[in-house]
Design an enzyme around this catalytic site. Structure first.
Site, PDB file in Angstrom:
ATOM      1  N   LYS A   1       0.841  -1.196  -0.013  1.00 26.89           N
ATOM      2  CA  LYS A   1      -0.077  -0.015   0.032  1.00 26.89           C
ATOM      3  C   LYS A   1       0.897   1.261  -0.061  1.00 26.89           C
ATOM      4  O   LYS A   1       1.797   1.326   0.675  1.00 26.89           O
ATOM      5  CB  LYS A   1      -0.927   0.019   1.198  1.00 26.89           C
ATOM      6  CG  LYS A   1      -2.043   1.143   1.449  1.00 26.89           C
ATOM      7  CD  LYS A   1      -2.825   0.803   2.476  1.00 26.89           C
ATOM      8  CE  LYS A   1      -3.852   2.242   2.618  1.00 26.89           C
ATOM      9  NZ  LYS A   1      -4.681   1.903   3.664  1.00 26.89           N
TER      10      LYS A   1
ATOM     11  N   SER B   1      -9.832   2.366   2.507  1.00 20.66           N
ATOM     12  CA  SER B   1      -8.914   3.184   1.756  1.00 20.66           C
ATOM     13  C   SER B   1      -7.961   2.070   0.937  1.00 20.66           C
ATOM     14  O   SER B   1      -7.351   2.662   0.012  1.00 20.66           O
ATOM     15  CB  SER B   1      -8.064   4.057   2.552  1.00 20.66           C
ATOM     16  OG  SER B   1      -7.195   3.230   3.536  1.00 20.66           O
TER      17      SER B   1
ATOM     18  N   SER C   1     -10.178  -0.069   7.025  1.00 24.30           N
ATOM     19  CA  SER C   1      -9.653   0.255   5.524  1.00 24.30           C
ATOM     20  C   SER C   1      -8.962  -1.286   5.068  1.00 24.30           C
ATOM     21  O   SER C   1      -8.483  -1.304   3.919  1.00 24.30           O
ATOM     22  CB  SER C   1      -8.566   1.259   5.373  1.00 24.30           C
ATOM     23  OG  SER C   1      -9.311   2.377   5.313  1.00 24.30           O
TER      24      SER C   1
HETATM   25  N1  GLN Z   1     -13.448   4.818   6.036  1.00 25.03           N
HETATM   26  C1  GLN Z   1     -12.676   5.284   7.208  1.00 25.03           C
HETATM   27  C2  GLN Z   1     -12.288   6.695   6.898  1.00 25.03           C
HETATM   28  O1  GLN Z   1     -12.538   7.436   5.950  1.00 25.03           O
HETATM   29  C3  GLN Z   1     -11.444   4.242   7.728  1.00 25.03           C
HETATM   30  C4  GLN Z   1     -10.383   4.462   6.875  1.00 25.03           C
HETATM   31  C5  GLN Z   1      -9.151   3.768   7.214  1.00 25.03           C
HETATM   32  O2  GLN Z   1      -9.497   2.699   7.793  1.00 25.03           O
HETATM   33  N2  GLN Z   1      -8.010   4.087   7.013  1.00 25.03           N
HETATM   34  O3  GLN Z   1     -11.758   7.158   7.722  1.00 25.03           O
END
Ligand code: GLN
Length: 495
Positions: free
Chosen positions: A74, A149, A173
C-alpha cells in the site's frame, strides 16, 4: 499460476519448479496489462533485482517460507526506490530515504516488491475515490468501487496481480475493501504491527495488516509482520503480549464448541437484505462446523460513527501539520510571505476530504470545544471497548457479522456525500476504536438490489472479531470456513 496461494507458490519455489524471477516477471506482465488502476508505481528493474536475490537464497539454502514470493505494498508504507505518495498530490514525487519496518521485514524474509498500490488520500475514505491519482476499479465490476482506503491492495489480490499485499486499517480500511473485492484480510490487535514508516493518519487507530486470497496466507504474512519495534513508541512489547508467534499453529483446530456472538446491532436497519442473507448463510455453515450462535448486544455501536469521526480527524489534523511545504513534498510556487506559502501549499496539495478532516479535527481540538467533543469522544471510546469486553467475558469467543451494510456501490454514487461514506463504516469502526483484531473473509455475492442484477456479481464479506491477541484463533476460524467453502477461490472473469 496467478490463482495460486502464497502457500502453493512457496512450495513450487522450494521444489525449484519455478524461480522467483519467473514468478515476478509473470506478475509484472499482468500488472502492465491490467486496467484497474491498482498500481501507482512499478519499477521492473528493482523488482527483478530483488527476485534475483531471492533466487540466490534458494541456491544457497537460506530461503524461508516467504522468500521469492511477490508482494504489493500500500502506498502509505515508505519504500526506498519506489515513490511513496499516500495517494496525495502533496507527496506526488516523494521518495523515502528509508523503508518502513513492515517493508524492511518482508525484504529480509526475501519477498519481492512488485510496486506500490493505490489508496484513498492519506487513507481517508471508503471507496478509493479520494485518491489524487484516480480511483481503482473493482475487478468484479469496473463500475463499482473497490472499497477503501486499501482499495488498491484488495483489487490487486482480486485481479490476481499479486499473491500478497500490505494494507492499513484505521476504521475498516483492510476489512471493507477485502469484503468489496472478495478477498481475505486481517487487522491485527492495535500495536502488534509497527507503524514506523507507515504514513500517519490517526496514530491511536492506524494498524497495518495483510490482504491475500486465504486466511492461511494471511497467517504466513503475519508471521513476519508482527513484532515489537523500538522505533514505534506505540508498538507493543513481548512483555505486553506482543509475542513473535507462529500464526499458523492453530490452523487445524476443530471448531466444536466455538461460541459465536451475533450482535443484534449489526443486523438492524440499514443492512441490505442480500448482505444479510449471505452473512446468515455463513453463520449456518459455522454451525455445521460445530460452533454455536449466541445473541449478543454491542449497544454503543451507533455511537462509533460520531466518536470515530471526531477522534480520527483530530489526530489527522495534528499528524498532517507536518506537510507545510517546508519539510516534505509539494510547495506552492508563488506566494507573498510564509503564511501565504503554508496556505497555498496546503490548499493545492491536499484534496477535499483531507482538507475537510483537517478542519473538523482542528475545530474539535480547539480551546472551548475540546471538552465538548474530543474528551467526550474519548470517554465513549472506552464505553465502546467495554461493550466488547462484556461480550467476550462470558458470552462468546468470537463475534461475527457483516463488514459493510451493502455490497460495493457504483463509482460516483457517494463521491460527493461524505456522510453517506461515513455511515457505511458502521460495522468496522468500533473494532478499531477498541483496538481489537478483525478479519474479513468472502462469504457470497449480492443478490441484486431492487432487481438490479449488477450487484449479483459483487462480493459480500463476513467479519470475524476477536479479543486482543486472538489473531491465531481468528485465522483458524476463517481457515476452517475456507476448507469447507470455496468463496475465497472465486476470481472475477476477464481479469
Ligand atoms: N473509512 C474510514 C475513513 O474514512 C476508515 C479509513 C481507514 O481505515 N483508513 O476514515
Amino acid at each position: 499460476m496467478h490463482n495460486k496461494t502464497i502457500k502453493e507458490l512457496s512450495a513450487l519455489l522450494h521444489a525449484k519448479q519455478i524461480s522467483s524471477t519467473e514468478l515476478t516477471r509473470h506478475y509484472l506482465g499482468r500488472i502492465e496489462a491490467s486496467g484497474h488502476n491498482a498500481f501507482l508505481h512499478v519499477d521492473q528493474e528493482l523488482s527483478l533485482a530483488q527476485a534475483a536475490a531471492a533466487d540466490a537464497r534458494f541456491a544457497d539454502g537460506t530461503a524461508g517460507p516467504l522468500t521469492g514470493v511477490p508482494i504489493a505494498h500500500k502506498d502509505i508504507f515508505v519504500t526506498r526506490g519506489w515513490r511513496t505518495t499516500a495517494g496525495s498530490k502533496m507527496l506526488a514525487n516523494y521518495v523515502s530515504p528509508f523503508d518502513a519496518t513492515v517493508v524492511e521485514r518482508f525484504n529480509s524474509a526475501g519477498m519481492v516488491t512488485l510496486g506500490k498500490v493505490n489508496l484513498d488520500e492519506f487513507a481517508m475514505g471508503s471507496s478509493n475515490e479520494n485518491s489524487a491519482f484516480a480511483p481503482v476499479h473493482n475487478p468484479w465490476d469496473a463500475k463499482a468501487v473497490p472499497g477503501g482506503s486499501s482499495g488498491g491492495s484488495a483489487a490487486a489480490i482480486a485481479a490476481r496481480l499479486a499473491p500478497a499485499a500490505t494494507a492499513t486499517d484505521t476504521g475498516g480500511s483492510i476489512r471493507q475493501p477485502a469484503a468489496f473485492c472478495g478477498v481475505t484480510g486481517i487487522k491485527p490487535t492495535y500495536g502488534r504491527v509497527s507503524r514506523f514508516g507507515m504514513i500517519a493518519f490517526a496514530s491511536s487507530l492506524d494498524q497495518g495488516g495483510p490482504i491475500a486470497q486465504t486466511a492461511e496466507d494471511c497467517a504466513l504474512l503475519l508471521n513476519d509482520m508482527v513484532g515489537h519495534d523500538v522505533r514505534d513508541s506505540t508498538s507493543l512489547t513481548p512483555e505486553q503480549g506482543n509475542l513473535q508467534e507462529d500464526f499458523t499453529r492453530e490452523l487445524n483446530q476443530p471448531l466444536t464448541g466455538l461460541r459465536i456472538g451475533v450482535p443484534s446491532e449489526y443486523f438492524g436497519e440499514g443492512l441490505a437484505a442480500d448482505v444479510e442473507q449471505a452473512v446468515r448463510a455463513a453463520l449456518e455453515q459455522f454451525v455445521k462446523l460445530g460452533a454455536t450462535l449466541v445473541d449478543i448486544s454491542l449497544p454503543k455501536t451507533a455511537l462509533s460513527i460520531p466518536t470515530y469521526y471526531i477522534i480520527a480527524p483530530a489526530e489527522a489534523s495534528s499528524n498532517l501539520s507536518r506537510f507545510d511545504g517546508v519539510r516534505y513534498g509539494h510547495r506552492a510556487s508563488e506566494y507573498k510571505d510564509l503564511q501565504d506559502m503554508y496556505k497555498k501549499t496546503r490548499a493545492e496539495g491536499f484534496g477535499r476530504e483531507v482538507q475537510r478532516r483537517i478542519m473538523v479535527g482542528t475545530y474539535v481540538l480547539c480551546h472551548g470545544y475540546y471538552d465538548a467533543y474530543y474528551v467526550q469522544a474519548q470517554k465513549i471510546r472506552r464505553l465502546i471497548a467495554d461493550d466488547f469486553q462484556a461480550a467476550f467475558a462470558d458470552k462468546c469467543d468470537v463475534i461475527m457479522g457483516p463488514v459493510a451494510p451493502t455490497v460495493a456501490w457504483d463509482l460516483g454514487d457517494k463521491a460527493n456525500d461524505p456522510v453517506a461514506n461515513y455511515l457505511a463504516d458502521i460495522y468496522t469502526l468500533s473494532t478499531s476504536l477498541a483496538g481489537l483484531p478483525g478479519m474479513s473473509i468472502p462469504c457470497g455475492f449480492g443478490q441484486g438490489k431492487d432487481g438490479d442484477m449488477r450487484n449479483a456479481k459483487r462480493p459480500v464479506g463476513l467479519q470475524i472479531i476477536g479479543n486482543y491477541f486472538s489473531e491465531a484463533k481468528l485465522l483458524n476460524v476463517a481457515h476452517q470456513y475456507q476448507l469447507a467453502t470455496d468463496w475465497h477461490q472465486r476470481a472475477p472473469e476477464n481479469i
